[in-house]
Design a protein around this motif. Structure first.
Motif, short mmCIF file in Angstrom:
data_model
loop_
_atom_site.label_atom_id
_atom_site.label_comp_id
_atom_site.label_asym_id
_atom_site.label_seq_id
_atom_site.Cartn_x
_atom_site.Cartn_y
_atom_site.Cartn_z
N ASP A 3 0.86 -0.95 0.19
CA ASP A 3 -0.33 -0.04 0.12
C ASP A 3 0.56 1.60 0.09
O ASP A 3 0.86 2.32 -0.73
CB ASP A 3 -1.30 0.00 1.15
N HIS B 132 -6.99 -1.06 10.15
CA HIS B 132 -6.11 -0.27 8.51
C HIS B 132 -6.58 1.57 8.07
O HIS B 132 -7.34 1.49 7.14
CB HIS B 132 -6.39 -1.43 6.79
N HIS C 146 -6.41 5.44 6.90
CA HIS C 146 -5.76 6.10 5.54
C HIS C 146 -6.00 7.90 6.34
O HIS C 146 -6.95 7.69 6.98
CB HIS C 146 -6.32 5.96 4.61
N ASN D 270 -1.04 6.29 4.68
CA ASN D 270 -1.53 5.14 5.94
C ASN D 270 -1.28 5.83 6.99
O ASN D 270 -0.36 6.71 7.38
CB ASN D 270 -0.68 4.00 4.97
ZN LIG Z 1 -4.70 1.00 2.48
#
Ligand SMILES: [Zn+2]
Length: 569
Positions: A46, A239, A241, A275
């Motif tokens: 990512d 997870h 952002h 991230n």
């Molecule tokens: Zn991601």
């Protein structure tokens, strides 16, 4: 997935329901904090979506080694099958990567709509990759199913169940990345939960809730994770952002609400706003919430590893990055700095050495004697009162000429060292010369060089530098071409002394900034040049000031090399 049940246990934690307890300012269920969470780094997948970030397979292997050295639990290596580079990475990782603490994860998606798992190439590639864990992404927002996948919600759920089951049958541990989970949960919670339930029933080891668009706020994330926590005994991951600037905060509330896997990237790389920055999430969890992340004794590797990775991905470190930035434990201003010296905890939220960073005194012409004395102390230099007075005068004089030592810690250190009588005796410079030649590109092409663009920019400008230096009894003359005067001088100086100082191999310039001072004087104005240099773990800035831009550049370059050699030996 259960809808009741009073106690869940997984991943070294047991949390009992404690409705209505008041230890946290939430009106929803908050489990006890876990003893430990798994740290999952995704720079290699990512994080690599970041604009301008491009890694070769070698780079990826080196980054993975650094992450393992830091002690993360999982390293997501890439998407085998999506591109030849990631296929090669997993093939070479099997043979070359010796991981001590980390487990390698391969990323992929669920099977395509209407395709049997055994006929799906993505799943086949995941098995072929040879990593022990597969992390597969699934749509958990109904609108994405309808508008992006263009299939039914039932088929979307079946895709999750079939894919997880198939990978489990092939002895892979499976994490399910529930994409757009928080947006999906807001819009159609039943469907979002069905996706998680299908994965859990098929044997997924972790359900990872993703804030893919990065716009969720901490309260929403905490509430949603707490809701899901009530309904499953599977491990939950988070997870995030950083589009709303809340990725680290969202990850922390998710852990406080029951997640025990935190995904993100050291240095917060990733597309758009990035991230979750693990360089902040890890110490927040370890030092402030007392939750085990990486092995405790390795926390002090955080800053050097963050800088080393910045170097490997070729992105200049952000000086203001929490915990690991060069400026985040820097103090300036007389009263303030002397108070820091007495009780650092008045001005520092954690002890910088715990994360491998350090308190730094920032010195400028505004500095008083005590600031300068503290700076000398920080560098381990003994300066008596008379020398300090002399340095202070010199500093003020130089700052008046245009130097700015606040942003040039490397040159400041050399200045202080010289005040103690030290001289840099690595090499002495007899002279240097720079020639810039403006020729038409056609002429350069006709010169018969194998690569006409070597040292020639698009306008057909060649810069060539010659330096004459003495190292011990030897006089050395070296010439180099470059894409500008600093580059050419750097090349020539390295050509001259590189063989005598192998440490230079690890030292290189990362940035070069020119500022014209006193702009009213036009071309007669004074130029200030700043050069950033790194040895892979530490970065320093040096300065040069002159009416002549080449001379200013040389001063900054000379200091940068001397500083590097001083600290390499
Ligand atoms: Zn991601």
């Amino acid at each position: 997935m259960s809808t009741s049940g009073e106690t869940h246990s997984h991943g070294g934690r047991t949390h009992t329901h404690a409705h209505g307890h008041s230890a946290h300012a939430h009106d929803y269920y908050v489990p006890d904090l876990p003893e430990s969470v798994d740290i999952f780094d995704t720079i290699l997948r990512d994080g690599s979506q970041q604009e301008g970030l491009s890694l070769t397979v070698d780079d990826k292997l080196r980054v993975a080694e650094q992450l393992d050295h830091l002690g993360v639990t999982f390293i997501e290596g890439g998407w085998p099958g999506a591109n030849p580079k990631d296929i090669e990475f997993f093939a070479r990782a099997k043979k070359e990567l010796k991981l001590g603490t980390a487990t390698l994860v391969a990323f992929g998606s669920t099977r395509r709509a209407g395709v049997k798992p055994e006929a799906d190439t993505v799943l086949a590639n995941l098995i072929e990759a040879g990593a022990p864990v597969a992390c597969i992404v699934a749509k958990s927002w109904d609108r994405h199913v309808a508008e992006a996948l263009r299939t039914s919600l039932d088929e979307a759920v079946a895709m999750v169940a079939d894919s997880v089951r198939y990978l489990r049958e092939h002895d892979l541990r499976v994490f399910l990345d529930a994409e757009h989970f928080f947006d999906g949960y807001r819009g159609n919670p039943d469907f979002a939960i069905r996706v998680l339930a299908a994965a859990e029933e098929a044997g997924a080891d972790a359900l990872v809730l993703c804030d893919t668009n990065g716009g969720s706020l901490p309260d929403d994330v905490g509430q949603a994770v707490a809701d899901v926590r009530e309904r499953t005994s599977a491990q939950l991951g988070i997870h995030c952002h950083n589009d709303a600037g809340c990725a680290v905060a969202n990850s922390l509330v998710a852990v406080q609400a029951g997640a025990t896997q935190v995904q993100g990237c050291v240095n917060g790389y990733g597309e758009r706003a990035g991230n979750t920055d693990l360089s902040a999430a890890i110490p927040n969890l370890s030092l402030k919430l007392n939750i085990r992340t990486i092995p405790a004794e390795r926390l002090e590797r955080l800053t050097p590893v963050a800088h080393h990775i910045a170097e490997l991905v070729n992105i200049a470190p952000n000086a203001q990055q929490p915990y690991v930035g060069n400026s985040v434990f820097a103090h300036k201003g007389g009263l303030h700095t002397s108070a820091v010296a007495r009780s650092a905890d008045l001005y520092e939220h954690v002890q910088p050495n715990l994360v491998g960073n350090g308190t730094r005194v920032v010195v400028s012409e505004m500095a008083g004697r005590s600031t300068l004395a503290m700076k000398a102390d920080e560098l381990g230099l003994e300066l008596d009162g008379e020398v300090i007075g002399r340095v202070l005068d010199q500093l003020k004089h130089l700052e008046h000429e245009g130097y700015h030592f606040e942003v040039a810690d490397g040159s400041l250190e050399l200045l202080l060292r010289r005040a103690t009588g030290w001289t840099a005796d690595f090499f002495t410079v007899e002279s240097f010369r720079v020639i810039t030649d403006h020729a038409s590109p056609d002429a350069a092409n006709a010169s018969g060089e194998t690569d006409p663009m070597d040292g020639v920019d698009a306008l057909g400008v060649t810069t060539e530098a010659t330096v004459k230096v003495h190292v011990g009894p030897d006089r050395i003359v070296a010439t180099a071409e470059g894409n500008g005067p600093v580059n050419a001088l750097d090349g020539a100086l390295r050509g001259a002394i590189g063989a005598k100082f192998p440490a230079l191999d690890h030292i290189h310039l990362t940035d070069y900034r020119v500022r014209v001072l006193d702009t009213g004087r036009g071309t007669g104005a004074v130029t200030r040049v700043l050069v950033d240099t790194t040895d892979g773990e530490r970065t320093w800035t040096t300065i040069g000031v002159s009416e002549n831009i080449i001379e200013a550049s040389w001063q900054a370059l000379y200091d940068s090399i001397v500083f590097g050699l001083l600290h390499a030996t």
